[in-house]
Design an enzyme around this catalytic site. Sequence first.
Site, mmCIF file in Angstrom:
data_model
loop_
_atom_site.group_PDB
_atom_site.id
_atom_site.type_symbol
_atom_site.label_atom_id
_atom_site.label_comp_id
_atom_site.label_asym_id
_atom_site.label_seq_id
_atom_site.Cartn_x
_atom_site.Cartn_y
_atom_site.Cartn_z
ATOM 1 N N HIS A 92 -2.570 -3.219 -4.176
ATOM 2 C CA HIS A 92 -3.491 -2.989 -2.848
ATOM 3 C C HIS A 92 -4.462 -2.503 -4.486
ATOM 4 O O HIS A 92 -5.774 -3.824 -4.501
ATOM 5 C CB HIS A 92 -3.965 -1.973 -2.109
ATOM 6 C CG HIS A 92 -5.275 -1.730 -1.683
ATOM 7 N ND1 HIS A 92 -5.447 -0.511 -1.061
ATOM 8 C CD2 HIS A 92 -6.391 -2.514 -1.976
ATOM 9 C CE1 HIS A 92 -6.503 -0.764 -0.582
ATOM 10 N NE2 HIS A 92 -6.741 -1.039 -0.599
ATOM 11 N N TYR A 101 -2.592 -1.826 8.764
ATOM 12 C CA TYR A 101 -1.099 -2.528 8.450
ATOM 13 C C TYR A 101 -0.140 -3.531 9.249
ATOM 14 O O TYR A 101 -0.470 -2.627 10.362
ATOM 15 C CB TYR A 101 -0.206 -1.086 7.649
ATOM 16 C CG TYR A 101 -1.116 0.099 6.902
ATOM 17 C CD1 TYR A 101 -1.586 -0.626 5.732
ATOM 18 C CD2 TYR A 101 -0.905 0.930 6.994
ATOM 19 C CE1 TYR A 101 -2.010 0.319 4.720
ATOM 20 C CE2 TYR A 101 -2.080 2.145 6.494
ATOM 21 C CZ TYR A 101 -2.614 1.705 5.527
ATOM 22 O OH TYR A 101 -3.232 2.558 4.310
ATOM 23 N N HIS A 111 0.825 -0.956 0.241
ATOM 24 C CA HIS A 111 -0.123 0.153 0.497
ATOM 25 C C HIS A 111 1.071 0.763 0.030
ATOM 26 O O HIS A 111 2.178 1.038 0.391
ATOM 27 C CB HIS A 111 -1.116 0.476 1.346
ATOM 28 C CG HIS A 111 -1.905 -1.091 1.539
ATOM 29 N ND1 HIS A 111 -3.303 -1.292 0.829
ATOM 30 C CD2 HIS A 111 -1.710 -2.219 1.766
ATOM 31 C CE1 HIS A 111 -4.083 -2.131 1.560
ATOM 32 N NE2 HIS A 111 -2.384 -3.042 2.254
ATOM 33 N N LYS A 116 -9.471 1.233 -6.961
ATOM 34 C CA LYS A 116 -7.971 1.972 -5.876
ATOM 35 C C LYS A 116 -6.505 1.811 -6.884
ATOM 36 O O LYS A 116 -6.024 0.786 -8.000
ATOM 37 C CB LYS A 116 -7.110 0.635 -4.804
ATOM 38 C CG LYS A 116 -8.155 0.876 -3.904
ATOM 39 C CD LYS A 116 -8.546 2.175 -2.910
ATOM 40 C CE LYS A 116 -10.044 1.350 -1.392
ATOM 41 N NZ LYS A 116 -10.128 3.053 -1.181
ATOM 42 N N CYS A 119 -3.895 2.631 -5.128
ATOM 43 C CA CYS A 119 -2.642 2.497 -4.435
ATOM 44 C C CYS A 119 -2.105 0.824 -4.798
ATOM 45 O O CYS A 119 -2.400 0.190 -5.187
ATOM 46 C CB CYS A 119 -3.448 2.695 -3.138
ATOM 47 S SG CYS A 119 -2.170 1.612 -1.350
#
Length: 137
Positions: A106, A38, A9, A113, A115
């Site tokens: 991700h 995380y 991420h 997303k 990311c």
Amino acid sequence: MKITKLVVHCADTPNDRDVTAEDIHQWHIQRKWAGIGYHRVIRRNGVIEQGRPEYWEGAHVKGYNSTSLGVCLIGRDQFTDAQMQSLERVLRDWKVKYPNADICGHCDLDPHKTCPNFDVKGWWETVNQKELVSDES
């Protein structure tokens, strides 16, 4: 917990701003989460900080939290060499423990997303190609 994915991420913070795992922990608590989602955070200088313990289910990728570990790079889309070296170290450590887990971004698990804003699978292949070459020489 059976880990099948190692997910990269980004914090989506300005590239020139350093943020800590504690900062993210506070942001996630403000969202009424049970703390940082995380398992590892990699700061701009490459320092690896502990997030959730690995035995705790993460809160970082909807639909995959129970079978994945998450590592977050501080920044948005320009990561430092030190960060990338630390990312490699985290992923290699995890691959020893979870050899069958796939490494991905991700965005590979959620098409909405972007990311972490780079091709994690392609980067990992390149990293491993370099290691093969240096092992042979």
